[in-house]
Design a protein around this motif. Structure first.
Motif, PDB file in Angstrom:
ATOM      1  N   SER A 200       0.835  -1.204   0.000  1.00  0.00           N
ATOM      2  CA  SER A 200       0.000   0.000   0.000  1.00  0.00           C
ATOM      3  C   SER A 200       0.867   1.250   0.000  1.00  0.00           C
ATOM      4  CB  SER A 200      -0.937  -0.002   1.199  1.00  0.00           C
ATOM      5  OG  SER A 200      -0.187  -0.018   2.379  1.00  0.00           O
ATOM      6  N   ARG A 201       2.039   1.159   0.671  1.00  0.00           N
ATOM      7  CA  ARG A 201       2.930   2.311   0.689  1.00  0.00           C
ATOM      8  C   ARG A 201       3.438   2.613  -0.717  1.00  0.00           C
ATOM      9  NH1 ARG A 201       7.882   4.721   1.536  1.00  0.00           N
ATOM     10  NH2 ARG A 201       9.014   3.104   0.442  1.00  0.00           N
ATOM     11  N   ARG A 202       3.816   1.567  -1.434  1.00  0.00           N
ATOM     12  CA  ARG A 202       4.354   1.764  -2.778  1.00  0.00           C
ATOM     13  C   ARG A 202       3.274   2.316  -3.712  1.00  0.00           C
ATOM     14  NH1 ARG A 202       9.222  -0.869  -3.745  1.00  0.00           N
ATOM     15  NH2 ARG A 202       9.244   0.352  -5.641  1.00  0.00           N
ATOM     16  N   LYS A 203       2.032   1.862  -3.540  1.00  0.00           N
ATOM     17  CA  LYS A 203       0.956   2.362  -4.401  1.00  0.00           C
ATOM     18  C   LYS A 203       0.700   3.847  -4.150  1.00  0.00           C
ATOM     19  CE  LYS A 203      -1.301  -2.073  -5.090  1.00  0.00           C
ATOM     20  NZ  LYS A 203      -2.370  -2.984  -4.670  1.00  0.00           N
ATOM     21  N   LEU A 204       0.738   4.233  -2.882  1.00  0.00           N
ATOM     22  CA  LEU A 204       0.538   5.655  -2.567  1.00  0.00           C
ATOM     23  C   LEU A 204       1.691   6.505  -3.091  1.00  0.00           C
ATOM     24  CD1 LEU A 204      -0.965   5.688   1.011  1.00  0.00           C
ATOM     25  CD2 LEU A 204      -1.941   6.717  -1.032  1.00  0.00           C
ATOM     26  N   MET A 205       2.904   5.971  -2.969  1.00  0.00           N
ATOM     27  CA  MET A 205       4.073   6.699  -3.486  1.00  0.00           C
ATOM     28  C   MET A 205       3.945   6.878  -4.995  1.00  0.00           C
ATOM     29  SD  MET A 205       6.433   7.981  -1.731  1.00  0.00           S
ATOM     30  CE  MET A 205       7.696   8.113  -2.997  1.00  0.00           C
ATOM     31  N   ALA A 206       3.461   5.821  -5.656  1.00  0.00           N
ATOM     32  CA  ALA A 206       3.291   5.870  -7.105  1.00  0.00           C
ATOM     33  C   ALA A 206       2.281   6.953  -7.479  1.00  0.00           C
ATOM     34  CB  ALA A 206       2.826   4.518  -7.621  1.00  0.00           C
ATOM     35  N   GLN A 207       1.191   6.973  -6.735  1.00  0.00           N
ATOM     36  CA  GLN A 207       0.156   7.976  -6.997  1.00  0.00           C
ATOM     37  C   GLN A 207       0.750   9.380  -6.853  1.00  0.00           C
ATOM     38  OE1 GLN A 207      -3.002   7.863  -4.177  1.00  0.00           O
ATOM     39  NE2 GLN A 207      -4.462   8.849  -5.538  1.00  0.00           N
ATOM     40  N   ALA A 208       1.527   9.573  -5.794  1.00  0.00           N
ATOM     41  CA  ALA A 208       2.140  10.890  -5.566  1.00  0.00           C
ATOM     42  C   ALA A 208       3.057  11.264  -6.725  1.00  0.00           C
ATOM     43  CB  ALA A 208       2.917  10.873  -4.255  1.00  0.00           C
ATOM     44  N   ARG A 209       3.863  10.300  -7.158  1.00  0.00           N
ATOM     45  CA  ARG A 209       4.784  10.589  -8.257  1.00  0.00           C
ATOM     46  C   ARG A 209       4.019  10.966  -9.528  1.00  0.00           C
ATOM     47  NH1 ARG A 209      10.289   8.936  -7.752  1.00  0.00           N
ATOM     48  NH2 ARG A 209      10.624   7.687  -5.893  1.00  0.00           N
ATOM     49  N   ASN A 210       2.921  10.260  -9.810  1.00  0.00           N
ATOM     50  CA  ASN A 210       2.144  10.569 -11.013  1.00  0.00           C
ATOM     51  C   ASN A 210       1.540  11.964 -10.936  1.00  0.00           C
ATOM     52  OD1 ASN A 210       2.662   8.112 -12.188  1.00  0.00           O
ATOM     53  ND2 ASN A 210       0.847   7.146 -11.309  1.00  0.00           N
ATOM     54  N   ALA A 352       4.599  -2.384  -8.460  1.00  0.00           N
ATOM     55  CA  ALA A 352       4.044  -1.033  -8.370  1.00  0.00           C
ATOM     56  C   ALA A 352       5.183  -0.028  -8.354  1.00  0.00           C
ATOM     57  CB  ALA A 352       3.189  -0.897  -7.114  1.00  0.00           C
ATOM     58  N   GLU A 353       4.814   1.230  -8.423  1.00  0.00           N
ATOM     59  CA  GLU A 353       5.738   2.367  -8.359  1.00  0.00           C
ATOM     60  C   GLU A 353       6.911   2.217  -9.312  1.00  0.00           C
ATOM     61  OE1 GLU A 353       7.932   3.234  -4.914  1.00  0.00           O
ATOM     62  OE2 GLU A 353       8.070   5.319  -5.465  1.00  0.00           O
ATOM     63  N   THR A 354       8.140   2.463  -8.842  1.00  0.00           N
ATOM     64  CA  THR A 354       9.276   2.543  -9.766  1.00  0.00           C
ATOM     65  C   THR A 354       9.572   1.200 -10.432  1.00  0.00           C
ATOM     66  OG1 THR A 354      10.790   2.166  -7.939  1.00  0.00           O
ATOM     67  CG2 THR A 354      10.363   4.435  -8.541  1.00  0.00           C
ATOM     68  N   GLU A 355       9.345   0.102  -9.685  1.00  0.00           N
ATOM     69  CA  GLU A 355       9.584  -1.208 -10.287  1.00  0.00           C
ATOM     70  C   GLU A 355       8.576  -1.453 -11.410  1.00  0.00           C
ATOM     71  OE1 GLU A 355      11.200  -4.051  -6.871  1.00  0.00           O
ATOM     72  OE2 GLU A 355       9.482  -2.883  -6.259  1.00  0.00           O
ATOM     73  N   GLY A 356       7.317  -1.065 -11.152  1.00  0.00           N
ATOM     74  CA  GLY A 356       6.286  -1.180 -12.181  1.00  0.00           C
ATOM     75  C   GLY A 356       6.591  -0.257 -13.350  1.00  0.00           C
ATOM     76  N   PHE A 357       7.192   0.894 -13.032  1.00  0.00           N
ATOM     77  CA  PHE A 357       7.588   1.850 -14.076  1.00  0.00           C
ATOM     78  C   PHE A 357       8.591   1.207 -15.029  1.00  0.00           C
ATOM     79  CE2 PHE A 357      11.080   4.831 -15.104  1.00  0.00           C
ATOM     80  CZ  PHE A 357      10.429   5.639 -16.011  1.00  0.00           C
ATOM     81  N   GLY A 358       9.590   0.551 -14.450  1.00  0.00           N
ATOM     82  CA  GLY A 358      10.586  -0.143 -15.267  1.00  0.00           C
ATOM     83  C   GLY A 358       9.933  -1.207 -16.132  1.00  0.00           C
ATOM     84  N   LYS A 359       9.033  -1.961 -15.509  1.00  0.00           N
ATOM     85  CA  LYS A 359       8.345  -3.040 -16.222  1.00  0.00           C
ATOM     86  C   LYS A 359       7.517  -2.483 -17.383  1.00  0.00           C
ATOM     87  CE  LYS A 359       8.796  -7.179 -14.371  1.00  0.00           C
ATOM     88  NZ  LYS A 359       8.490  -8.501 -14.896  1.00  0.00           N
ATOM     89  N   MET A 360       6.825  -1.375 -17.118  1.00  0.00           N
ATOM     90  CA  MET A 360       5.950  -0.801 -18.148  1.00  0.00           C
ATOM     91  C   MET A 360       6.774  -0.227 -19.287  1.00  0.00           C
ATOM     92  SD  MET A 360       2.801   1.861 -17.656  1.00  0.00           S
ATOM     93  CE  MET A 360       1.826   0.994 -16.463  1.00  0.00           C
TER      94      MET A 360
END
Lengths: 507, 375
Positions: A200-210, A352-360
């Motif tokens: 959940s922390r990583r998802k919130l961080m991802a949202q903030a970054r977006n 999620a977040e940066t790891e998901g970013f790399g994957k995407m």
């Protein structure tokens, strides 16, 4: 004054001589002040023309009215600027190349902040030292859920930066985004890195970054650089160094310095990794919303991590293909984000977040690369365990100091209680010697007296001398017994000393 | 002399008339402006304009007053996104709308239609993305002409700002005479390229001010003028009107309407099963006989009766992009148009799926029509 147009002789006043025939048309008719009259009329006409044009202009083009100071008073004071509403951008010019600083490519620097007041000054020192032309860098900050004075300090430091007299210091566009995501997770190291809180922390961080990026990304940007505020040491040419590789997404290795008792240094960012078969198989078994996080025993992925491959003497330009990226320092071409790659705030291929970013990014065919031997140093914040260990170490150090002090005191006491016996012995020896001398003297005197007596009473002489010599012999034997005694006492005191000294040296 | 005598004769009336006329002209001129509202508008627009060209594209900006074009460093600008709302009453909350239009051909009817929008134009920003092809260049020229006319016209018609983006990749060639199989493949390439164009447009223009994003295709030539208010009034994160097309029916010899956009649908079990059998890079497409999905298409649910209930609403799983109203926070959370197969869906359909993964629902208005251009 009397004036007449003729002389008294009857000639016209302007008749020069008699030969000149009289003519009433001698001069052309010239009405008085003709010249002036005409000029006046022209001026009047001109003036009228001007006034008419002026009013005509005002009537036909109402906007000109606002340029008149006189009319400005009449109308409410409206401040007007020439406003441009159309913007035209060609995205082909902002693709991002390996020599961006020469081609004046704009970089967007994104930094998410939360309760980061203590790191801000350090971060701004880094900002001031960047060698990439500052006017080409646009800064974007996200201040979210902060309870300390992050916002105030940030504003102050930014204002100072933009007002810097050195023309090379001020940056380009500066956006400070304020948005709270209602984050309940604490920001201290322990809860930040605890396993249960990760997804959940990583998802919130991802949202903030977006939110940060989508508010700050402009059509003028060729590059986007993500940088955390808590980086302690990084090369000042970092942006250029990463840019030179001309990759779509590129990250350096992130380590952190440690105290000596922990080994001096340690890999920090474990989110940069290459995909492994084990991890893919693991992903298959997980449900749709699960998020695999690196660096926890719960998910043994056996992935090669960028961080563990570092060689301090390795070639800093060496590249390594990776699939997941860490967010401490990411340089990416803006076209990656324009194509739609973002930080998934949902489970994207179980990340999620940066790891998901790399994957995407990989999924869309962009190159994702890590530099194993090019290192950026993250700030060392002791964990709860470290703090405990440090406390233990501190306690041990204290107890040792205490012990040392006690030992010294004991030594002192011993020294005081067991005084050095030599002086006493000297005294005693002197006393004994004196006594012996006196006794010898007395004996000699007695002998002399006895001799006198012998001389006087020759009869008793033989008996008396024998008895006296006996007594003298007995006294000398007593002395002989006494001296080994004192010697043994001094030897004992040395023995007491030695074991103590041994203990101290063994410590 | 004669004139003087005449004026002396009728002096009273003429002078009075001249005087009255003069005063009248003066009053007319000195009145601040013929329309006080337009001054207020201008003032608001001026206030809303950014101080520097380095600013969000959803704001107009002030031209440099320095003749050398030199500027002081850009100011530190704070954006309070906590206060940014997207409510059912956007006019009252002065919410900014961003209308985004991927364009390949410029239709004057499209421009005339958005000019008729009753939402205050000062709160509307426009964004266009145009490929760098011959057709694209032509469309750009025509668009710029239309913009120049509008932005120098009446204040109330002017839009807050307009951004034209030229696409950085070639659009795929469209050839009509290919086998059906290839058509399907072409369709996939076309849709992914379209998705990339949409993302490029969206993420460079969204900025920190936008509350709602209205996706409107360049060939949508007729909508109700209150489109923005109507769609926002439902307060749904994603909402789609039904896209129809007017045509002349030669059989009945009458003007009729027919459904046009089939990308708004509710999912079916058949489609789910089809997707489950697919490889990771295959996509599900609507309107192909070899791939019968049996989804419930919103296009077929439209009621053409003039007394229909326009506020009828239905939940959707896939949305079409011809006209699409989205709360900006949905996009900010990361919902984009996947240019790759995302759950076997691409572009707008994939967008609905991604939004669903982020917790946002999609809705459709089967009886609220917008009209597509008829070639």
């Amino acid at each position: 004054m009397y004036r007449h147009s003729a002389y008294p002789n009857g000639y016209a006043s302007n008749k020069r001589d008699d030969g000149e025939p009289f003519s009433q048309y001698l001069h052309r008719f010239q009405p008085r002040q003709t010249h002036l009259h005409q000029r006046n009329r022209i001026l009047k006409l001109l003036g009228l023309g001007c006034v008419l044009t002026f009013f005509g202009l005002l009537i036909l083009h109402p906007s000109t009215r606002n340029h008149l100071p006189l009319l400005g008073v009449a109308s409410p004071a409206v401040k007007h600027f020439e406003i441009e509403t159309l913007r035209y951008y060609d995205l082909e010019t902002v693709q991002g190349t390996s020599r961006g600083w020469e081609r004046e490519e704009r970089v967007l620097l994104c930094t998410p902040l939360r309760d980061a007041e203590e790191h801000l000054r350090m971060f701004f020192n880094h900002l001031r030292n960047f060698t990439y032309p500052h006017h080409l860098i646009d800064l974007a900050f996200l201040v979210s859920d902060s309870k300390d004075n992050t916002e105030g300090l940030l504003t102050q430091l930014l204002e100072e930066l933009q007002a810097d007299p050195d023309p090379k210091q001020p940056y380009g566009e500066i956006s400070v985004i304020h948005k709270d995501f209602g984050q309940k997770v604490n920001q201290d190291v322990e809860s930040r890195h605890g396993f249960a809180a990760q997804a959940s922390r990583r998802k919130l961080m991802a949202q903030a970054r977006n939110w940060l990026m989508y508010s700050a990304l402009r059509p003028t940007h060729s590059w986007v650089y993500w940088r955390d505020a808590d980086v302690e040491t990084a090369p000042v040419t970092l942006i250029e160094d990463l840019m030179r590789h001309d990759k779509d997404v590129i990250v350096p290795n992130v380590w952190r310095p440690l105290p000596d008792w922990l080994g001096g240094e340690q890999p920090y960012d474990l989110n940069s990794w290459q995909e492994s078969e084990t991890a893919l198989a693991l992903a298959e078994t997980l449900d749709e919303d699960a998020v695999i996080v690196e660096g926890y025993a719960e998910y043994a992925t056996w992935r090669p991590h960028l961080a563990y491959l570092r060689d301090p003497y390795g070639d800093p330009d060496m590249e390594m293909e990776i699939d997941g990226v860490g967010g401490v320092s990411i340089l990416a071409k803006a076209r990656v984000f324009r194509a739609g790659v973002h930080f998934p705030a949902f489970s994207f291929e179980k990340h999620a977040e940066t790891e998901g970013f790399g994957k995407m990014a990989k999924r869309m065919g962009f190159s994702v690369v890590g530099l194993p031997h090019y290192t950026v140093w993250h700030l060392y914040e002791p964990s709860e365990q470290d703090l405990q260990h440090m406390q233990e170490m501190e306690a041990e150090r204290n107890s040792r100091a205490q012990e040392e002090k006690e030992r010294e005191e004991r030594m002192k006491r011993i020294k005081e209680e067991f005084k050095d016996p030599n002086s006493q012995w000297e005294k005693d020896k002197a006393g004994i010697a004196e006594k012996t001398r006196q006794e010898e003297k007395a004996a000699a005197e007695k002998k002399a007296a006895a001799k006198k007596k012998v001389a006087a009473e020759t009869k008793e002489a033989a008996e008396k001398t024998a008895a006296e010599e006996k007594a003298e012999q007995g006294e000398q034997a007593g002395q002989k017994i006494q001296s080994p005694d004192t010697a043994s006492t001094s030897e004992e005191s040395v023995k007491v000393k030695r074991p103590l000294g041994k203990k101290a040296s063994s410590d | 002399m004669a004139v003087k005598r005449i004026s002396r004769g009728r002096g009273g009336i003429t002078t009075l008339l001249a005087f009255v006329l003069f005063i009248g002209v003066l009053v007319f001129i000195f009145t601040p402006s013929s329309d006080p509202e337009s001054v207020a508008t201008r003032q608001r627009i001026s206030d809303a304009a950014a101080a520097n060209p380095l600013s969000p594209p959803t704001s107009a900006f002030r031209k440099s007053s320095d003749p050398n074009g030199r500027r002081s460093p850009p100011p530190v600008v704070h954006y309070q996104l906590n206060n940014l709302t997207s409510t059912p009453n956007p006019i009252a909350n002065k919410e900014r709308i961003l209308i985004l239009t991927p364009t390949t051909k410029f239709y004057q009817e499209y421009w005339d239609n958005i000019l008729k929008f009753t939402y205050p134009h000062e709160h509307i920003s426009l964004g266009f993305i145009i490929p760098k092809t011959t057709d694209g260049n032509k469309a750009t020229t025509e668009l710029q002409k239309a913009i120049a006319k509008t932005q120098s016209g009446p204040e109330s018609d002017r839009f807050q700002s307009i951004t034209i983006i030229r696409q950085d990749f070639e659009p795929p060639l469209t050839s009509q005479s290919e086998a059906e199989r290839h058509k399907l493949e072409n369709q996939k390439i076309r849709r992914t390229s379209m998705a990339r164009a949409r993302n490029s447009l969206l993420f460079t223009t969204l900025g920190p001010h936008t509350s709602w994003v209205l996706w409107l295709d360049s060939d949508i030539i007729e909508t109700p003028p209150g489109l923005i208010q109507d769609l926002t009034s439902f307060d749904k994160p994603i909402i789609v009107p039904n896209c129809f097309q007017r045509f002349y029916n030669t059989d009945t010899n009458a003007e009729e309407v027919r459904p046009y956009d089939f990308n708004s649908w509710r999912d079916s079990d058949t489609a789910q099963e089809l997707a489950a059998k697919m490889g990771p890079d295959e996509i599900l497409l609507e309107g192909y006989s070899e791939m019968a999905t049996y989804r419930t298409l919103m296009a077929h649910l439209g009621d053409t009766d003039s007394r229909r209930d326009q506020r009828k609403i239905m939940p959707l799983d896939g949305v079409g992009g011809t006209a699409l109203m989205v709360k900006a926070e949905v996009h900010r959370d990361g919902a984009m148009f996947p240019p790759f197969p995302f759950y076997h869906l691409v572009e707008t359909e994939g967008f609905a799926k991604m939004a669903r993964r982020l917790g946002w629902e999609s809705w459709g208005l089967p009886n609220y029509f917008v009209y597509h251009y008829n070639e």
